[in-house]
Design a protein around this motif. Structure first.
Motif, PDB file in Angstrom:
ATOM      1  N   THR A 128     -41.755  87.993 -50.482  1.00 18.08           N
ATOM      2  CA  THR A 128     -42.399  87.679 -49.203  1.00 18.08           C
ATOM      3  C   THR A 128     -43.869  87.351 -49.410  1.00 18.08           C
ATOM      4  O   THR A 128     -44.398  86.408 -48.833  1.00 18.08           O
ATOM      5  CB  THR A 128     -42.244  88.865 -48.217  1.00 18.08           C
ATOM      6  N   ARG A 129     -44.534  88.134 -50.264  1.00 23.06           N
ATOM      7  CA  ARG A 129     -45.953  87.882 -50.541  1.00 23.06           C
ATOM      8  C   ARG A 129     -46.143  86.514 -51.190  1.00 23.06           C
ATOM      9  O   ARG A 129     -47.022  85.751 -50.808  1.00 23.06           O
ATOM     10  CB  ARG A 129     -46.530  88.970 -51.447  1.00 23.06           C
ATOM     11  N   LEU A 130     -45.304  86.190 -52.180  1.00 21.16           N
ATOM     12  CA  LEU A 130     -45.422  84.908 -52.868  1.00 21.16           C
ATOM     13  C   LEU A 130     -45.149  83.742 -51.919  1.00 21.16           C
ATOM     14  O   LEU A 130     -45.886  82.751 -51.904  1.00 21.16           O
ATOM     15  CB  LEU A 130     -44.476  84.849 -54.068  1.00 21.16           C
ATOM     16  N   ARG A 131     -44.116  83.844 -51.110  1.00 25.35           N
ATOM     17  CA  ARG A 131     -43.816  82.766 -50.153  1.00 25.35           C
ATOM     18  C   ARG A 131     -44.968  82.568 -49.166  1.00 25.35           C
ATOM     19  O   ARG A 131     -45.328  81.441 -48.845  1.00 25.35           O
ATOM     20  CB  ARG A 131     -42.532  83.070 -49.393  1.00 25.35           C
ATOM     21  N   GLY A 132     -45.535  83.670 -48.695  1.00 26.74           N
ATOM     22  CA  GLY A 132     -46.666  83.581 -47.780  1.00 26.74           C
ATOM     23  C   GLY A 132     -47.869  82.926 -48.429  1.00 26.74           C
ATOM     24  O   GLY A 132     -48.543  82.088 -47.828  1.00 26.74           O
ATOM     25  N   THR A 133     -48.135  83.276 -49.692  1.00 26.12           N
ATOM     26  CA  THR A 133     -49.268  82.695 -50.419  1.00 26.12           C
ATOM     27  C   THR A 133     -49.058  81.204 -50.642  1.00 26.12           C
ATOM     28  O   THR A 133     -49.963  80.404 -50.401  1.00 26.12           O
ATOM     29  CB  THR A 133     -49.459  83.420 -51.771  1.00 26.12           C
ATOM     30  N   VAL A 134     -47.877  80.832 -51.078  1.00 26.57           N
ATOM     31  CA  VAL A 134     -47.574  79.412 -51.295  1.00 26.57           C
ATOM     32  C   VAL A 134     -47.713  78.635 -49.990  1.00 26.57           C
ATOM     33  O   VAL A 134     -48.313  77.558 -49.950  1.00 26.57           O
ATOM     34  CB  VAL A 134     -46.161  79.237 -51.903  1.00 26.57           C
ATOM     35  N   ASN A 135     -47.183  79.185 -48.912  1.00 29.82           N
ATOM     36  CA  ASN A 135     -47.257  78.520 -47.619  1.00 29.82           C
ATOM     37  C   ASN A 135     -48.715  78.361 -47.170  1.00 29.82           C
ATOM     38  O   ASN A 135     -49.113  77.291 -46.709  1.00 29.82           O
ATOM     39  CB  ASN A 135     -46.453  79.302 -46.584  1.00 29.82           C
ATOM     40  N   PHE A 137     -51.455  78.314 -49.067  1.00 32.28           N
ATOM     41  CA  PHE A 137     -52.162  77.362 -49.911  1.00 32.28           C
ATOM     42  C   PHE A 137     -51.715  75.925 -49.654  1.00 32.28           C
ATOM     43  O   PHE A 137     -52.498  74.999 -49.812  1.00 32.28           O
ATOM     44  CB  PHE A 137     -52.011  77.698 -51.390  1.00 32.28           C
ATOM     45  N   SER A 138     -50.485  75.732 -49.257  1.00 33.56           N
ATOM     46  CA  SER A 138     -50.033  74.374 -48.953  1.00 33.56           C
ATOM     47  C   SER A 138     -50.714  73.855 -47.688  1.00 33.56           C
ATOM     48  O   SER A 138     -50.901  72.661 -47.524  1.00 33.56           O
ATOM     49  CB  SER A 138     -48.517  74.322 -48.810  1.00 33.56           C
ATOM     50  N   GLN A 139     -51.111  74.775 -46.805  1.00 31.97           N
ATOM     51  CA  GLN A 139     -51.792  74.382 -45.570  1.00 31.97           C
ATOM     52  C   GLN A 139     -53.308  74.350 -45.734  1.00 31.97           C
ATOM     53  O   GLN A 139     -53.982  73.545 -45.118  1.00 31.97           O
ATOM     54  CB  GLN A 139     -51.421  75.340 -44.445  1.00 31.97           C
ATOM     55  N   ASP A 140     -53.847  75.269 -46.569  1.00 30.52           N
ATOM     56  CA  ASP A 140     -55.293  75.381 -46.746  1.00 30.52           C
ATOM     57  C   ASP A 140     -55.582  75.945 -48.128  1.00 30.52           C
ATOM     58  O   ASP A 140     -55.475  77.154 -48.343  1.00 30.52           O
ATOM     59  CB  ASP A 140     -55.884  76.304 -45.663  1.00 30.52           C
ATOM     60  N   PRO A 141     -55.973  75.096 -49.087  1.00 36.75           N
ATOM     61  CA  PRO A 141     -56.189  75.556 -50.462  1.00 36.75           C
ATOM     62  C   PRO A 141     -57.314  76.586 -50.605  1.00 36.75           C
ATOM     63  O   PRO A 141     -57.403  77.261 -51.621  1.00 36.75           O
ATOM     64  CB  PRO A 141     -56.542  74.282 -51.230  1.00 36.75           C
ATOM     65  N   GLU A 153     -47.171  86.256 -41.149  1.00 35.59           N
ATOM     66  CA  GLU A 153     -46.978  85.214 -42.132  1.00 35.59           C
ATOM     67  C   GLU A 153     -46.059  84.155 -41.543  1.00 35.59           C
ATOM     68  O   GLU A 153     -45.029  84.476 -40.965  1.00 35.59           O
ATOM     69  CB  GLU A 153     -46.365  85.787 -43.403  1.00 35.59           C
ATOM     70  N   PRO A 154     -46.429  82.883 -41.684  1.00 32.65           N
ATOM     71  CA  PRO A 154     -45.592  81.823 -41.141  1.00 32.65           C
ATOM     72  C   PRO A 154     -44.192  81.856 -41.735  1.00 32.65           C
ATOM     73  O   PRO A 154     -44.017  82.115 -42.917  1.00 32.65           O
ATOM     74  CB  PRO A 154     -46.323  80.539 -41.578  1.00 32.65           C
ATOM     75  N   ASN A 155     -43.215  81.611 -40.893  1.00 33.54           N
ATOM     76  CA  ASN A 155     -41.818  81.511 -41.307  1.00 33.54           C
ATOM     77  C   ASN A 155     -41.283  82.768 -41.992  1.00 33.54           C
ATOM     78  O   ASN A 155     -40.333  82.700 -42.752  1.00 33.54           O
ATOM     79  CB  ASN A 155     -41.601  80.302 -42.240  1.00 33.54           C
ATOM     80  N   GLN A 156     -41.909  83.915 -41.744  1.00 37.13           N
ATOM     81  CA  GLN A 156     -41.406  85.156 -42.351  1.00 37.13           C
ATOM     82  C   GLN A 156     -40.123  85.552 -41.639  1.00 37.13           C
ATOM     83  O   GLN A 156     -40.086  85.654 -40.427  1.00 37.13           O
ATOM     84  CB  GLN A 156     -42.443  86.267 -42.228  1.00 37.13           C
ATOM     85  N   PRO A 157     -39.050  85.779 -42.408  1.00 39.28           N
ATOM     86  CA  PRO A 157     -37.793  86.144 -41.760  1.00 39.28           C
ATOM     87  C   PRO A 157     -37.909  87.507 -41.102  1.00 39.28           C
ATOM     88  O   PRO A 157     -38.652  88.365 -41.543  1.00 39.28           O
ATOM     89  CB  PRO A 157     -36.797  86.178 -42.919  1.00 39.28           C
ATOM     90  N   ALA A 158     -37.159  87.696 -40.034  1.00 41.34           N
ATOM     91  CA  ALA A 158     -37.148  88.989 -39.350  1.00 41.34           C
ATOM     92  C   ALA A 158     -36.574  90.040 -40.280  1.00 41.34           C
ATOM     93  O   ALA A 158     -35.657  89.770 -41.051  1.00 41.34           O
ATOM     94  CB  ALA A 158     -36.307  88.892 -38.085  1.00 41.34           C
TER      95      ALA A 158
END
Length: 179
Positions: A128-135, A137-141, A153-158
């Motif tokens: 979850t942490r890695l997906r949030g970080t990647v997301n 950085f893809s929006q704002d480096p 976190e965007p798109n974090q599953p329930a």
């Protein structure tokens, strides 16, 4: 808060009870360095209350993130056996649950089912942490590497077990306040 709930949702009541019995509740003052980059840590930490700052020496000790209630710290070093890649300092008084590395390692070696649940929880937490970080950085480096856990976190599953995890967190906090 969602980070610790992800872990508590995977563990059993008995697992959490073991963590409470074998862990230590520590009050740390503002300015205290909980984790020092490049130095061995002897515990896994759960932030119960307060805020901490994450910094990296390679960036001139610039703050790269913020940590607050519900975060787990030291899990990467625990899992891969490497030294911490960042320093973590309390920015205000914090309440931390410290679970000694030696006791946790012993428990993992002796209790296969605990080990299964613990590593599944840590894996989901890190994923979850890695997906949030990647997301991010893809929006704002220039976005912080670690974000305050109060930010969704965007798109974090329930969380599949969110009610159970929340009740376990409340139980954990009640048990700690009784000691």
């Amino acid at each position: 808060m969602s980070k610790v709930l992800a872990i508590l949702g995977e563990l059993s009541d008995r697992d959490i009870d073991w963590m409470l019995v074998n862990g230590t509740r520590n009050q740390i003052s503002a300015g205290t360095v909980l984790i020092c980059e490049g130095k061995t840590i002897d515990a896994l930490y759960i932030v119960l209350d307060g805020s901490l700052s994450v910094s990296v020496a390679a960036l001139g000790n610039r703050e790269i993130g913020k940590i607050s209630s519900g975060e787990v710290l030291g899990e990467m070093s625990f899992v891969d056996g490497r030294l911490p890649s960042a320093s973590v300092r309390a920015t205000e008084e914090c309440l931390i649950l410290s679970i000694p590395r030696e006791k946790l390692t012993e428990k993992l070696e002796q209790d296969v089912l605990f080990s299964l649940r613990f590593y599944r929880a840590i894996t989901k937490f890190l994923s979850t942490r890695l997906r949030g970080t990647v997301n991010r950085f893809s929006q704002d480096p220039d976005y912080l590497l670690f974000q305050d856990s109060t930010t969704e976190e965007p798109n974090q599953p329930a969380l599949e077990n969110s009610n159970l995890a929340k009740s376990r967190y409340d139980w954990l906090m009640q048990r700690l306040s009784d000691t």
